[in-house]
Design a protein around this motif. Structure first.
Motif, PDB file in Angstrom:
ATOM      1  N   ASP A 119      37.065  16.133  30.031  1.00 27.47           N
ATOM      2  CA  ASP A 119      36.006  16.395  29.053  1.00 27.47           C
ATOM      3  C   ASP A 119      36.457  17.461  28.053  1.00 27.47           C
ATOM      4  OD1 ASP A 119      33.499  16.158  27.954  1.00 27.47           O
ATOM      5  OD2 ASP A 119      32.414  16.886  29.715  1.00 27.47           O
ATOM      6  N   ASP A 120      35.850  17.467  26.880  1.00 25.08           N
ATOM      7  CA  ASP A 120      36.109  18.501  25.867  1.00 25.08           C
ATOM      8  C   ASP A 120      37.601  18.636  25.574  1.00 25.08           C
ATOM      9  OD1 ASP A 120      33.401  18.902  26.196  1.00 25.08           O
ATOM     10  OD2 ASP A 120      33.611  20.722  27.373  1.00 25.08           O
ATOM     11  N   PHE A 121      38.321  17.525  25.602  1.00 20.27           N
ATOM     12  CA  PHE A 121      39.769  17.597  25.456  1.00 20.27           C
ATOM     13  C   PHE A 121      40.157  18.219  24.112  1.00 20.27           C
ATOM     14  CE2 PHE A 121      44.038  16.100  24.466  1.00 20.27           C
ATOM     15  CZ  PHE A 121      44.691  16.427  25.640  1.00 20.27           C
ATOM     16  N   ILE A 125      37.574  13.352  23.622  1.00 19.02           N
ATOM     17  CA  ILE A 125      37.953  14.250  22.529  1.00 19.02           C
ATOM     18  C   ILE A 125      36.746  15.064  22.094  1.00 19.02           C
ATOM     19  CG2 ILE A 125      38.891  14.358  20.183  1.00 19.02           C
ATOM     20  CD1 ILE A 125      40.122  11.532  20.795  1.00 19.02           C
ATOM     21  N   ASP A 126      36.894  16.368  22.096  1.00 24.62           N
ATOM     22  CA  ASP A 126      35.765  17.250  21.825  1.00 24.62           C
ATOM     23  C   ASP A 126      35.187  17.047  20.424  1.00 24.62           C
ATOM     24  OD1 ASP A 126      34.252  19.535  23.076  1.00 24.62           O
ATOM     25  OD2 ASP A 126      34.761  20.407  21.129  1.00 24.62           O
ATOM     26  N   LYS A 127      33.890  17.272  20.336  1.00 25.75           N
ATOM     27  CA  LYS A 127      33.142  17.131  19.088  1.00 25.75           C
ATOM     28  C   LYS A 127      33.720  17.972  17.945  1.00 25.75           C
ATOM     29  CE  LYS A 127      28.370  17.661  17.423  1.00 25.75           C
ATOM     30  NZ  LYS A 127      28.684  18.533  16.282  1.00 25.75           N
ATOM     31  N   ALA A 184      35.606   9.497  21.766  1.00 25.35           N
ATOM     32  CA  ALA A 184      35.304  10.583  20.823  1.00 25.35           C
ATOM     33  C   ALA A 184      33.851  10.985  21.002  1.00 25.35           C
ATOM     34  CB  ALA A 184      35.564  10.137  19.397  1.00 25.35           C
ATOM     35  N   GLU A 185      33.607  12.284  21.127  1.00 26.96           N
ATOM     36  CA  GLU A 185      32.262  12.813  21.375  1.00 26.96           C
ATOM     37  C   GLU A 185      31.609  13.309  20.086  1.00 26.96           C
ATOM     38  OE1 GLU A 185      32.048  14.982  25.554  1.00 26.96           O
ATOM     39  OE2 GLU A 185      33.169  16.159  24.108  1.00 26.96           O
ATOM     40  N   GLY A 186      30.307  13.245  20.044  1.00 33.38           N
ATOM     41  CA  GLY A 186      29.560  13.893  18.956  1.00 33.38           C
ATOM     42  C   GLY A 186      29.654  13.175  17.623  1.00 33.38           C
TER      43      GLY A 186
HETATM   44 CA    CA Z   1      31.259  19.699  24.726  1.00 35.93          CA
END
Ligand code: CA
Ligand code: C2E
Ligand code: CA
Ligand code: CA
Length: 281
Positions: free
Chosen positions: A181-183, A203-205, A237-239
């Protein structure tokens, strides 16, 4: 900012120090909350970047605090981590998420291939009973291990690499999938990542926010996509909040996406509707 609870103690804020009294009060509130079903799990869709079809959901915990209303994890996860209650709380989230996956599947054929992602905290990851807890949650819900992905952060892996590796391999042995997480926000080296039995890189936001306007972010995300390909790990991909971000990330070749563009964390019934194409969240 530190927010004064109506009951007198301040809702935990990791940037502030709590008094011993406040800590004790929050601890007893968390215990009370666990005993009285005050926690709820919301689920956020993760979609295929090409088709936007929902492939999995991430379980995100909330606290329906009797006096302070609905609280996000920022208000209590760090405190629960500090006082150890994260272990029973995390166990509850895990069991609830597995049970919910079984309910969706019983309710709708559209959920047949749905998978679930559950966050682990550092303390949970170090807890000696973790592997047994995960196995029991799956068995009791009647969900196969391959439907569950556990999310851990880079920093959790870096603390004690050898122990972390052993735990990851034991979880892998069960058949669950593992995600970092939050890579990009931690310090994992490439040679180190290569040794870990990880299936997914999230991949972090912070790398997604400006990806549609900042060439540096494109280069970084592109590098992670290449890394994922080389190490046979899927990328998420996050966010993602806008069509522009989505289009850019899709053209880079990121496999999956998560973000408000596709859906905010939602109640189980809303996920059901989304899976059945009844409504967008
Ligand atoms: Ca995060
Ligand atoms: P995370 O694992 O990185 O989860 C993603 C967070 O980003 C979630 O916040 C989600 O609501 C938010 N998010 C998703 N898409 C967007 C977007 O497009 N824009 C914006 N601005 N935000 C987006 P949430 O639910 O508040 O959770 C925060 C963190 O709390 C999580 O970050 C995770 O580290 C932790 N957390 C949540 N549930 C659990 C849990 O059951 N156990 C543990 N140990 N930690 C949890
Ligand atoms: Ca996560
Ligand atoms: Ca994350």
């Amino acid at each position: 900012a530190k927010r004064a609870g109506r009951n007198g103690y301040a809702i935990f804020d990791p940037t502030m120090t709590m008094s011993v009294l406040e800590e004790a009060q929050l601890r007893s509130d968390l215990e009370h909350g666990l005993e009285h079903d005050e926690f709820v799990v919301l689920y956020q869709p993760v979609v295929d970047m090409q088709t936007q079809r929902v492939t999995s959901v991430e379980a995100l915990v909330r606290w329906e605090h009797p006096r302070d209303g609905l609280l996000g994890p920022y208000h209590f996860i760090a405190a629960a981590e500090a006082n150890g209650l994260i272990v029973p709380l995390g166990r509850w989230v895990l069991r609830e998420a597995c049970a919910q996956l079984a309910r969706w599947r019983a309710e709708s054929p559209a959920a047949a291939d749905l998978k679930i992602n559950v966050n682990l905290s550092a303390r949970q990851f170090q807890y000696a009973g973790l592997v047994d807890d995960v196995a029991a949650a799956l068995t009791d819900a009647g969900v196969e291990a391959a439907s569950l992905t556990l999310e851990i952060t880079e920093s959790m892996l870096m603390e004690d690499i050898e122990t972390a590796k052993r735990t990851l391999h034991a979880l892998r042995e069960l058949g669950v999938r593992l995600a970092i997480d939050d890579f990009g926000t931690g310090y994992s080296s490439l040679s180190y990542l290569k040794q870990l039995p990880v299936d997914v890189i999230k991949i972090d936001k912070t790398f997604v926010d400006d990806v549609h306007i900042d060439d540096d972010d494109v280069a970084l995300v592109d590098a992670v996509a290449g890394l994922g390909q080389a190490l046979k790990m899927q990328t998420v991909a996050e966010g993602i909040e806008t069509d522009e971000q989505w289009a850019t990330l899709r053209s880079i070749g990121i496999d999956h996406g998560q973000g408000y563009l596709f859906g905010k964390p939602a109640a189980p019934a809303d996920i059901n509707a989304l899976l059945n194409g009844v409504s967008a969240i």
